[in-house]
Motif scaffolding. Structure first.
Motif, mmCIF file in Angstrom:
data_model
loop_
_atom_site.group_PDB
_atom_site.id
_atom_site.type_symbol
_atom_site.label_atom_id
_atom_site.label_comp_id
_atom_site.label_asym_id
_atom_site.label_seq_id
_atom_site.Cartn_x
_atom_site.Cartn_y
_atom_site.Cartn_z
ATOM 1 N N LYS A 26 13.066 -35.351 27.437
ATOM 2 C CA LYS A 26 13.861 -34.956 26.130
ATOM 3 C C LYS A 26 12.867 -34.545 24.809
ATOM 4 O O LYS A 26 13.390 -33.946 24.169
ATOM 5 N N ALA A 27 11.591 -35.029 24.893
ATOM 6 C CA ALA A 27 10.759 -34.763 23.965
ATOM 7 C C ALA A 27 10.312 -33.262 23.931
ATOM 8 O O ALA A 27 9.584 -32.601 23.264
ATOM 9 N N PHE A 75 8.176 -41.642 22.776
ATOM 10 C CA PHE A 75 8.015 -43.165 22.478
ATOM 11 C C PHE A 75 7.651 -43.884 23.857
ATOM 12 O O PHE A 75 8.471 -43.493 24.852
ATOM 13 N N PRO A 104 11.951 -46.143 26.002
ATOM 14 C CA PRO A 104 13.117 -44.996 26.161
ATOM 15 C C PRO A 104 13.844 -45.093 25.043
ATOM 16 O O PRO A 104 14.422 -46.351 24.708
ATOM 17 N N SER A 105 14.367 -44.060 24.430
ATOM 18 C CA SER A 105 15.236 -44.240 23.178
ATOM 19 C C SER A 105 16.432 -43.219 23.659
ATOM 20 O O SER A 105 16.294 -42.123 23.624
ATOM 21 N N LEU A 106 17.256 -43.723 24.423
ATOM 22 C CA LEU A 106 18.462 -43.025 25.170
ATOM 23 C C LEU A 106 20.010 -43.393 24.647
ATOM 24 O O LEU A 106 19.838 -44.855 24.938
ATOM 25 N N PHE A 107 20.898 -42.786 24.972
ATOM 26 C CA PHE A 107 22.119 -43.494 24.908
ATOM 27 C C PHE A 107 22.479 -43.822 26.327
ATOM 28 O O PHE A 107 22.746 -43.197 27.130
ATOM 29 N N GLU A 108 22.709 -45.144 26.315
ATOM 30 C CA GLU A 108 23.163 -45.633 27.786
ATOM 31 C C GLU A 108 24.393 -45.311 28.444
ATOM 32 O O GLU A 108 24.442 -45.345 29.600
ATOM 33 N N LYS A 109 25.390 -45.098 27.429
ATOM 34 C CA LYS A 109 26.662 -44.857 27.712
ATOM 35 C C LYS A 109 27.064 -43.347 28.102
ATOM 36 O O LYS A 109 28.151 -42.842 28.568
ATOM 37 N N LEU A 110 25.837 -42.411 27.877
ATOM 38 C CA LEU A 110 26.034 -40.929 28.309
ATOM 39 C C LEU A 110 25.126 -40.667 29.620
ATOM 40 O O LEU A 110 24.255 -41.507 29.883
ATOM 41 N N PHE A 120 20.444 -34.386 22.291
ATOM 42 C CA PHE A 120 19.083 -34.245 21.564
ATOM 43 C C PHE A 120 18.969 -32.950 21.178
ATOM 44 O O PHE A 120 18.252 -32.578 20.296
ATOM 45 N N VAL A 173 8.224 -35.979 20.639
ATOM 46 C CA VAL A 173 7.629 -37.543 20.601
ATOM 47 C C VAL A 173 8.173 -37.965 21.775
ATOM 48 O O VAL A 173 9.372 -37.948 21.640
#
Lengths: 292, 237
Positions: free
Chosen positions: A146-147, A85, A88-94, A103, A83
């Motif tokens: 990422k998906a 979305f 964005p659904s990401l870890f900003e600090k990584l 992921f 999926v």
């Protein structure tokens, strides 16, 4: 594209409160098909995607994905779907690579090569930068791959080209086509009619939580008004504009004469767009306004 | 290693990178040292010197309770703050469509910190407590403070919309735990205002009340967790 049904939706109704939000949704999607949900904001496209991905489970009817009823979705189900979305659904600090590795670690099956994916979307050189330093377009591209990291059979893409510049949008669309060539089934949620026309094998128009029409973009365009040819020429110092239907062009004696005399100053053809047809069928604009 | 444990491991990494959250984890141990050595020292060197005598001795059990609550609430608080940050980043929504799903996420962010806080509580109480505690006392302290922490984490996530608000709510949710002291320090009918809080009934039990109070506390914990979990879930999706 095969005849094997990957997604089969029958008589789905869903509501957030007392009023039904999705009504009488039925369609099926074959393996290797790109199927578009087209409609204005708030029409119910994303909610329908939530039903299909097992996030909203209190629906009536049946929504089967890869043979699993989505309300009964479990680990195996999520191993096989990807999926993307809209936001964005990401870890900003990584870093980009750390995000991908994190992921990927959530899945147990085989994974795609992270570096290859990063290269495909032009992020390989930025792989070790923190995501907080990324532009919106870079985040969108990273969110997209990422998906793909667990090589899913079905992809749900929500506005994948939203906010991207033309070059990045092209990269993204090329990647979507590549996934289709690999046999992946793709659900594309969009309000961009150009994307839908370019990418989708079939589209469904969704307005007010209901399906208004379902067909291939080509059939929609061909069934609603013929293509037109517009040409201009100079006559006694004044520019004249003439418009002819493409399928009657051979009967246009003026055009023949102008071609013979090499007097045409411009000529172009135009077909009705998916957007025109959407407005004609649904009475709604893709930005959500009602047709006056 | 399961995906949920990997998610938990990443949470530890996040905590180690944020000084504020790291301090929250260290805080109960620091407080334990202060209670263990500072209070008797304060009593002998300051209170005795000014002629107050051993006034704090009779409250030594309460310091143990306070320490137990601190462990549960601080660990849960950290879990709640991590969830708030991940809601901001859209991570929570995405986890729903991955194999660990909602259950795995809840396990890694709320349940695992609660379990660890329980273990830490059970380990540090015998070390830092100022009085001898029975096994039953330690067990009740551990379970009740774990549940208290669970409620704290849910409150932090459901009531606040970002980390700054989460900090404020975390401090405010301390009220939930300190209702334990209401039956000890309040007299008259005003203390019954706190009966909706499970820790109030634990407080009554700690003062020699019957086991019925523990059962009431268990029911109230279940109700609080159920209601907050429903709100939490709505925010999650």
């Amino acid at each position: 594209m095969s005849d094997k049904k990957v997604i089969d939706v029958k008589d789905v109704f869903f509501s957030y409160g007392k009023t039904p939000f999705l009504r009488d949704i039925s369609f099926s999607v074959s393996e290797g098909e790109i199927f578009g949900f087209l409609g204005p904001s708030g029409a119910g496209k994303s909610t329908l995607q939530k039903v299909l991905t097992g996030i909203c489970t209190d629906y009536e009817g049946s929504a089967s994905i890869l043979g699993t009823e989505s309300r009964k979705s479990g680990k195996d189900f999520y191993e096989r779907i990807g999926v993307d979305f809209e936001f964005p659904s990401l870890f900003e600090k990584l870093t980009a690579r750390e995000n991908m590795e994190y992921f990927a670690s959530l899945y147990s099956g085989s994974k795609r090569d992270i570096d290859e994916l990063l290269k495909e979307v032009g992020l390989y050189e930025h792989a070790d930068k923190k995501v907080s330093a990324f532009s919106k377009g870079m985040k969108s591209r990273l969110n997209f791959i990422k998906a793909l990291v667990h090589d899913p059979d079905v992809l749900f893409l929500d506005e994948p080209t939203s906010g991207l510049d033309p070059n990045n949008a092209k990269i993204m669309k090329d990647m979507i086509r590549k996934e289709k060539e690999k046999g992946k089934t793709i659900i594309l949620t969009t309000h961009d009619m150009h994307d839908a026309t370019e990418l989708c094998d079939r589209v469904v128009f969704i307005v007010d939580g209901q399906m208004k029409a379902l067909d291939t973009p080509h059939n929609f365009i061909m069934s609603r008004g013929a293509a037109k040819v517009t040409y201009t020429y100079m006559d006694e110092g004044v520019e004249q504009t003439v418009c002819s239907l493409l399928d009657e062009i051979s009967e246009d004696t003026t055009l023949k004469k102008l071609i013979d005399e090499n007097r045409i100053t411009s000529i172009h053809s135009a077909e009705p767009t998916l957007s025109d047809i959407f407005i004609e069928i649904t009475g709604a604009h893709l930005d959500g306004q009602e047709q006056p | 290693m399961t995906a949920s444990l990997k998610m938990f491991r990443y949470m530890l990494r996040q905590i180690s990178h944020e000084a504020m959250m790291a301090m929250l984890v260290i805080a109960p141990f620091a407080v334990g040292v202060i209670f263990k050595f500072g209070i008797p020292l304060f009593e002998s060197k300051i209170l005795d010197r000014f002629g107050y005598g051993d006034v704090l001795v009779s409250y030594y059990d309460l310091f143990s309770w306070l320490l137990a609550m601190l462990v549960g609430m601080m660990f849960a608080f950290v879990g709640g703050l991590v969830v708030l940050g991940e809601i901001d980043d859209g991570i929570t929504k995405y986890i729903l469509v991955t194999p660990p799903g909602e259950a795995g996420y809840l396990f890694s962010r709320i349940i695992m910190p609660a379990i660890i806080s329980g273990i830490v509580t059970a380990l540090i109480l015998p070390v830092f407590a100022l009085t001898h505690l029975s096994m039953i006392q330690i067990a009740v302290m551990t379970v009740s403070t774990v549940l208290c922490g669970f409620v704290t984490a849910l409150l932090v996530v459901t009531v606040s919309s970002n980390k700054v608000e989460g900090m404020a709510v975390g401090k405010l949710s301390g009220i939930f735990g300190v209702t334990f002291f209401a039956p000890l320090v309040l007299r008259g009918s005003i203390r019954y205002l706190f009966m909706v809080f499970p820790m109030y009934h634990i407080g009554v039990w700690s003062q020699g009340g019957s086991c019925l109070y523990l059962m009431i506390a268990a029911v109230l914990f279940a109700l609080w967790i159920l209601v907050l979990y429903r709100i939490f879930r709505r925010k999650f999706i």
